[in-house]
Design an enzyme around this catalytic site. Structure first.
Site, short mmCIF file in Angstrom:
data_model
loop_
_atom_site.label_atom_id
_atom_site.label_comp_id
_atom_site.label_asym_id
_atom_site.label_seq_id
_atom_site.Cartn_x
_atom_site.Cartn_y
_atom_site.Cartn_z
CB ALA A 101 -4.09 4.67 10.57
N GLY A 121 -4.88 5.68 5.12
CA GLY A 121 -4.73 5.25 3.73
C GLY A 121 -5.45 3.93 3.48
NE ARG A 122 -5.73 3.76 -2.12
CZ ARG A 122 -5.36 4.08 -3.35
NH1 ARG A 122 -6.22 3.91 -4.34
NH2 ARG A 122 -4.17 4.57 -3.62
NE ARG A 175 5.92 -3.14 -5.74
CZ ARG A 175 5.95 -4.19 -6.57
NH1 ARG A 175 6.98 -4.37 -7.38
NH2 ARG A 175 4.96 -5.07 -6.58
CB ILE A 228 4.08 -1.00 4.49
CG1 ILE A 228 3.93 -1.73 5.83
CG2 ILE A 228 3.24 -1.65 3.40
CD1 ILE A 228 4.38 -3.16 5.85
CB THR A 229 6.40 3.58 2.55
OG1 THR A 229 5.63 3.85 3.71
CG2 THR A 229 6.26 4.71 1.55
CG ASN A 230 6.17 -0.35 -2.54
OD1 ASN A 230 7.02 -1.15 -2.17
ND2 ASN A 230 4.93 -0.68 -2.85
CG HIS A 280 8.08 -5.65 -2.88
ND1 HIS A 280 7.28 -6.71 -3.24
CD2 HIS A 280 7.25 -4.58 -2.80
CE1 HIS A 280 6.03 -6.30 -3.37
NE2 HIS A 280 5.97 -5.01 -3.11
N1 NAD Z 1 5.34 -3.20 0.43
C1 NAD Z 1 4.19 -3.60 -0.08
O1 NAD Z 1 4.02 -4.78 -0.40
C2 NAD Z 1 3.09 -2.61 -0.26
C3 NAD Z 1 1.79 -3.04 -0.52
C4 NAD Z 1 0.79 -2.07 -0.73
C5 NAD Z 1 1.12 -0.71 -0.64
N2 NAD Z 1 2.39 -0.36 -0.38
C6 NAD Z 1 2.79 1.04 -0.29
O2 NAD Z 1 2.14 1.62 0.84
C7 NAD Z 1 2.00 3.03 0.61
C8 NAD Z 1 0.55 3.44 0.87
O3 NAD Z 1 -0.30 2.84 -0.09
P1 NAD Z 1 -1.89 3.12 -0.04
O4 NAD Z 1 -2.47 2.38 -1.18
O5 NAD Z 1 -2.40 2.90 1.33
O6 NAD Z 1 -1.90 4.68 -0.37
P2 NAD Z 1 -3.00 5.77 0.07
O7 NAD Z 1 -2.81 6.93 -0.83
O8 NAD Z 1 -4.34 5.15 0.17
O9 NAD Z 1 -2.53 6.18 1.55
C9 NAD Z 1 -1.36 6.91 1.75
C10 NAD Z 1 -1.21 7.27 3.19
O10 NAD Z 1 0.00 8.02 3.32
C11 NAD Z 1 -0.29 9.28 3.92
N3 NAD Z 1 0.54 10.31 3.29
C12 NAD Z 1 0.56 10.67 1.98
N4 NAD Z 1 1.43 11.69 1.82
C13 NAD Z 1 1.96 11.97 3.03
C14 NAD Z 1 2.89 12.93 3.50
N5 NAD Z 1 3.44 13.84 2.67
N6 NAD Z 1 3.23 12.91 4.82
C15 NAD Z 1 2.66 12.02 5.66
N7 NAD Z 1 1.75 11.10 5.27
C16 NAD Z 1 1.41 11.08 3.97
C17 NAD Z 1 -1.77 9.55 3.63
O11 NAD Z 1 -2.32 10.44 4.60
C18 NAD Z 1 -2.34 8.13 3.74
O12 NAD Z 1 -2.55 7.81 5.10
C19 NAD Z 1 2.47 3.28 -0.83
O13 NAD Z 1 3.82 3.72 -0.84
C20 NAD Z 1 2.36 1.89 -1.47
O14 NAD Z 1 3.20 1.73 -2.57
C21 NAD Z 1 3.38 -1.26 -0.19
O1 LMR Z 2 2.59 -3.10 -6.39
C1 LMR Z 2 2.52 -2.13 -5.63
O2 LMR Z 2 2.87 -0.99 -5.94
C2 LMR Z 2 1.97 -2.34 -4.25
C3 LMR Z 2 2.71 -3.44 -3.54
O3 LMR Z 2 4.09 -3.29 -3.60
C4 LMR Z 2 2.29 -4.80 -3.99
O4 LMR Z 2 3.12 -5.57 -4.48
O5 LMR Z 2 1.11 -5.12 -3.82
#
Ligand code: NAD
Ligand code: LMR
Length: 320
Positions: free
Chosen positions: A9, A11-12, A91, A121-123, A178
Site C-alpha cells: 500500500a 507504493g505509488r 516487464r 498487479i505486480t509485474n 500484458h
Molecule cells: N499490472 C499492471 O498493469 C501494473 C501497473 C502499474 C504497476 N505495476 C507493477 O506494480 C508494482 C509496484 O509498482 P509501483 O510503481 O507502485 O512501485 P513502488 O516502488 O512505488 O512500490 C513498490 C511497493 O512494493 C513494496 N516492496 C518493494 N520491495 C519489496 C520486498 N522485497 N518485499 C515486500 N514488499 C516490497 C514497497 O514497499 C512498495 O510498497 C511493480 O511491479 C509494477 O511493475 C503493474
Molecule cells: O508498464 C509498466 O511497467 C507498468 C504497467 O504494467 C503499465 O502497463 O502501466
C-alpha cells in the site's frame, strides 16, 4: 461488510489504488498492508485516506498493519508489492526478482486468508499470477491478475477518441500477455454495438499505430512521469467493485486457463473472464485464425517464462 486489503500500500500504485478502492460503496474497510519498518508511512497514508473519505462523505474505515495474520477476513486482497521496471527494461526482466517477493506473500495469503479473492498487479503480471496461484495454494477462480484489462482500456480510449464517440460506446479486448505479445481482438471490437470491421470508417484507422501506442503506454508514462498510477489504480477499483458487487461483468484479466481459447491453455494469461463474488471464470471463446496464431505465440512466451521462474524458485528453495 467487506474488507479489502492492499499489500504494498505504501507504493505509488498501492496508495492510489487504496484511494480508488476506498470510494467503492461496497467497501467498509480498507486495510493498508506494508512491510515492517513502514509504520510511519502507513500511519500517514491511513490519515490522508481517512481525510479523503471524510471529504467525500464516505464512512469507509482505513486501517493499517505490518502483520500478515491481519489478512484474515479479507474478502479481496490486492497485491502491488514489488519492483517496478525502470526506463529501458521490459516487464519480464522483473520476473525472478518479483517472484521472490510474491512467493512468501502468497504463502501468507493462503495461510491467513484462504477464502479471499486475490488480485495480482505486480509485474510481469501474468507470471506473478501463476506464482501467487502456486504459492498460495488457492483455487484458480480465487487468484487472477490485472492482465490485459488496462491495455483494453487504453485501446478503448484511443478508438473512442479516433471516432469521436463516448468511451461507453466502444467495446474492445486485448488478450494474451500484458506486454509485447498482446493480441488485440478486432473481431470482438464494436462501436455502438456494430462490429468495427463492418464500419467503412474502420478502413482508415491507424490500427498499427494504435496498438503500438498501447504497447508503449507504460514505458512512455514511466519515462516521463516515473510510474503508471491513475490508469492501473482505477482499473483495480473497477475489478474490486465487480467482485464485491457480484456484477458478473466480463473483463479481460490474467486468469488460469485450461483450454478455453481454441484448446490453448495451461497458463495464466489475459482472457475474457466473468467476475463475481466467487472469483474469476474464464469464458470459452472462438476467435479468428490470425488471432489464434498470435495468441498461441503469446501463450508459449508466457508459459516459458513462468516455467523458468517456477523452476528457479524450486531450485532456490531446495538449496535453502
Ligand atoms: N499490472 C499492471 O498493469 C501494473 C501497473 C502499474 C504497476 N505495476 C507493477 O506494480 C508494482 C509496484 O509498482 P509501483 O510503481 O507502485 O512501485 P513502488 O516502488 O512505488 O512500490 C513498490 C511497493 O512494493 C513494496 N516492496 C518493494 N520491495 C519489496 C520486498 N522485497 N518485499 C515486500 N514488499 C516490497 C514497497 O514497499 C512498495 O510498497 C511493480 O511491479 C509494477 O511493475 C503493474
Ligand atoms: O508498464 C509498466 O511497467 C507498468 C504497467 O504494467 C503499465 O502497463 O502501466
Amino acid at each position: 461488510m467487506s474488507r479489502v486489503t492492499i499489500i504494498g500500500a505504501t507504493g505509488r500504485l498501492g496508495s492510489f489504488a487504496s484511494h480508488a478502492i476506498s470510494g467503492i460503496p461496497y467497501v467498509d474497510e480498507v486495510l493498508l498492508s506494508g512491510r515492517p519498518g513502514r509504520e510511519q508511512s502507513l500511519t500517514a497514508l491511513s490519515h490522508d485516506l481517512t481525510d479523503s473519505c471524510a471529504a467525500r462523505g464516505s464512512g469507509t474505515r482505513i486501517t493499517w498493519s505490518t502483520d500478515a495474520d491481519d489478512y484474515a477476513d479479507s474478502d479481496v486482497i490486492v497485491v502491488t508489492s514489488g519492483v517496478p521496471r525502470k526506463e529501458g527494461q521490459d516487464r519480464t526482466d522483473l520476473a525472478l526478482e518479483n517472484a521472490r517477493i510474491i512467493a512468501p506473500i502468497a504463502r501468507d495469503i493462503g495461510k491467513y486468508a484462504p477464502e479471499a479473492i486475490v488480485l495480482m498487479i505486480t509485474n510481469p503480471v501474468d507470471v506473478m499470477t501463476a506464482v501467487a496461484l502456486r504459492y498460495s495454494g488457492l483455487e484458480p477462480r480465487q487468484v487472477f491478475g490485472l492482465g490485459t484489462h488496462l491495455d483494453s482500456m487504453r485501446l478503448k480510449a484511443l478508438i473512442a477518441s479516433h471516432f469521436h464517440v463516448h468511451v461507453s460506446e466502444v467495446h474492445t479486448r486485448i488478450i494474451g500477455e500484458h506486454g509485447e505479445s498482446m493480441v488485440p481482438l478486432w473481431s470482438a471490437t464494436t462501436i455502438g454495438g456494430i462490429r468495427v470491421t463492418n464500419l467503412p470508417a474502420f478502413a482508415g484507422i491507424p490500427v498499427t499505430n494504435m496498438v503500438n501506442r498501447v504497447k508503449n503506454s507504460g514505458s512512455f508514462i514511466i519515462k516521463n512521469s516515473g510510474a503508471t498510477i491513475y490508469g492501473p489504480g482505477d482499473a483495480i477499483g473497477t475489478l474490486v467493485q465487480t467482485i464485491l458487487g457480484n456484477e458478473n461483468r466480463i473483463l479481460t484479466v490474467s486468469s488460469y486457463i485450461k483450454s478455453e481459447v481454441h484448446n490453448i491453455g495451461d497458463v495464466c494469461i489475459g482472457v475474457p473472464a466473468r467476475i463475481n463474488r466467487n472469483g474469476v471464470f474464464p469464458v470459452a471463446i472462438r476467435i479468428e485464425e490470425s488471432e489464434i496464431a498470435a495468441f498461441q505465440s503469446s501463450v508459449e512466451k508466457i508459459r516459458g517464462i513462468t516455467q523458468d521462474v517456477l523452476e528457479k524458485m524450486d531450485m532456490l528453495r531446495s538449496s535453502g
